[in-house]
Scaffold this active site. Structure first.
Site, short mmCIF file in Angstrom:
data_model
loop_
_atom_site.label_atom_id
_atom_site.label_comp_id
_atom_site.label_asym_id
_atom_site.label_seq_id
_atom_site.Cartn_x
_atom_site.Cartn_y
_atom_site.Cartn_z
N HIS A 1 1.70 4.43 -2.83
CA HIS A 1 1.77 5.89 -2.63
C HIS A 1 3.14 6.41 -3.10
CE1 HIS A 1 -1.92 6.70 -0.48
NE2 HIS A 1 -1.67 5.83 0.48
N GLU B 1 -4.81 7.72 -2.97
CA GLU B 1 -5.31 6.45 -2.45
C GLU B 1 -5.65 5.49 -3.60
OE1 GLU B 1 -4.90 6.15 0.67
OE2 GLU B 1 -5.98 4.35 1.20
N HIS C 1 0.84 -1.21 0.00
CA HIS C 1 0.00 0.00 0.00
C HIS C 1 0.87 1.25 0.00
CE1 HIS C 1 -3.70 2.31 1.11
NE2 HIS C 1 -2.81 3.12 1.65
N GLU C 2 1.79 1.33 0.94
CA GLU C 2 2.66 2.52 1.01
C GLU C 2 3.56 2.59 -0.22
OE1 GLU C 2 1.87 4.73 3.12
OE2 GLU C 2 0.54 3.40 4.27
CO CO Z 1 -3.12 5.24 1.99
#
Ligand code: CO
Length: 500
Positions: free
Chosen positions: A268, A294, A264-265
């Protein structure tokens, strides 16, 4: 005019440098700082943040923007300088509209409310937190009033995170999603549950870490322009596109925790690493919005990282890393386990099918508080009633209910919906990606992610904050925000897993 533009860029660059220096101090606070450093660190941070704010909102910036107006009108509206002047003007207007006294009172109220909230959650004592939340709501209403006339009192709050997106836009998306998601979850609940017990056990910390690094490397995270560390809550931070750092946390008893947070990170970070060099030290060196941010983290975490083709490549490798845990497990069982759907109380632990409902509940409450149709004292009851209605579960106490998230205590009203909009946008982008890269599944089965990364780089990342989110989405997908692709995705994926 060229000179004035250069002068403006110099002031913006200094403001960006100060903000990035503050971000580095914040990173250090989360990753390295000894406990005793808190007081001097918060002094340093507040000085740097104040200087960055003063630079950006200086009268000289306002004058330069005004002087450059005729020049801006002659530029190609799509050029970097035209968009830089537009975005800077927009942000300048917003930030100079708020009196310093309101900013100061809000910051102080929120900082106190956060401490009270932490205690209130620990003691399951909503009544202790209520007056502080009440004050935050009042101050947010004062803030919103500065932007009158508006279509909706909530618009100004949303606009801080999603420039140009209106309350009505979000409500339209959520109103379409809600009944369909509720129905899907009910249908799943009537089917036999999948087994995910193998995800719990004993997972060596270093091996988890190394596997995460291996996957990040494979999907294209640039370690020469980033690094990963540990922190209590995973996050991504950027000091410019050539230094974008992520953090993760490792739970030795549960496989998903570190792995999916890392991915997830990483999503980003890929976004931030991909912003065009020419935007460095300007307000364009940002994501288009939090929802777009997101959409990227969720795409790598879920559409890629919870897909079958992804694990057709990585599962044999994972079996080598954890032979005792996964050696005798089938790929099919693993795939179903990491995609288990189960309505739960806590948003941050929610699966793909139930997550948005947690967000919708929060959005409805935020709007109700802002437009006065809900009262703070009634929130626990409203919360519990809607949890039953949407998810079929009711928290046994407020700590696991209305008090669970930090956002409101910090004054962050308007933030939550960006999480759900990110899911919606990720599925819209994904349908477009599959049109342009029809053999993407086959590529992922071979561990190839370069075409996918090149696509998001070209269409999304490199543009930074040059386009507002609605405009960017229209340019890339030819469509406005549309919940249909997300519902198609959920129904097809979970229909297959649960045999609907
Ligand atoms: Co996030």
């Amino acid at each position: 005019m060229e000179e004035k533009l250069q002068r403006l860029k110099t002031l913006l660059a200094e403001s960006a440098d100060l903000a990035h220096a503050a971000a580095l101090l914040e990173w250090d606070q989360q990753v390295n700082m000894p406990e005793g450093g808190t007081r001097s660190r918060s002094e340093q941070l507040s000085t740097l943040q104040r200087l960055a704010h003063e630079r950006f909102t200086a009268d000289e910036v306002g004058q330069l923007l005004e002087d450059l107006q005729p020049y801006a009108e002659q530029l190609d509206p799509d050029s970097m300088d035209a968009r830089l002047l537009y975005v800077t003007g927009r942000d300048y207007k917003k930030r100079t509209k708020v009196p310093a006294s309101l900013v100061a009172e809000f910051t102080e109220t929120a900082s106190r409310a956060q401490q009270v909230w932490a205690r209130a959650r620990a003691n399951d004592d909503f009544a202790a937190f209520a007056p502080h939340l009440q004050r935050i709501v009042e101050l947010r209403r004062e803030y919103a009033a500065l932007f009158a006339p508006y279509d909706h009192v909530y618009d100004a709050l949303l606009d801080d995170f999603e420039p140009g997106v209106k309350t009505a836009d979000v409500q339209a998306v959520f109103d379409a999603l809600r009944p369909q998601q509720v129905e899907l979850i009910k249908a799943i609940g009537e089917r036999p549950q999948v087994d995910d017990s193998f995800l719990y056990g004993k997972f060596d910390e270093q091996r988890q870490w190394d596997f995460g690094v291996e996957v990040l490397t494979k999907v294209g995270y640039d370690w020469k322009r980033g690094r990963q560390d540990k922190s209590a809550h995973p996050f991504t931070t950027s000091f410019g596109n050539d230094d974008v750092r992520i953090t993760t946390r490792v739970d030795t008893g549960f496989f998903n925790s570190a792995f999916f947070a890392t991915l997830h990170e990483g999503g980003h970070a890929l976004y931030e690493q991909g912003i065009a060099d020419e935007f460095s030290r300007t307000p364009l060196q940002n994501a288009a919005s939090l929802a777009f941010h997101e959409s990227q983290s969720r795409m790598w975490e879920n559409l890629v990282g919870r897909s079958r083709p992804f694990w057709e490549y990585f599962f044999p490798r994972l079996q080598e890393v954890f032979p005792a845990q996964f050696g005798n497990l089938s790929l099919d069982a693993f795939y179903k386990g990491i995609n288990k759907v189960e309505p739960s109380l806590i948003r941050v632990e929610a699966d793909e099918a139930t997550y948005n409902l947690h967000i919708m509940l929060r959005l409805e409450i935020e709007i109700g508080l802002m437009d006065g149709s809900m009262q703070v004292k009634d929130l626990p009851e409203i919360w519990n009633t809607r949890m039953r209605e949407y998810l079929g579960v009711v928290p046994p106490n407020d700590a696991q209910g209305v008090l669970q998230d930090v956002h409101w205590s910090g004054g962050m009203i308007g933030y939550f919906s960006t999480y759900a909009l990110g899911n919606v946008i990720s599925a819209q982008l994904w349908e477009k990606i599959l049109e342009d890269i029809p053999d993407l599944d086959e590529q992922m089965r071979q561990g190839k992610f370069d075409a996918l990364l090149a696509w998001v780089r070209e269409k999304i990342h490199r543009h930074g904050a040059k386009y507002e989110p609605k405009d960017l989405l229209q340019r890339v997908t030819g469509s406005a925000m549309d919940p249909a692709p997300y519902m198609r995705y959920l129904k097809s994926k979970f229909g297959e897993i649960y045999g609907l």
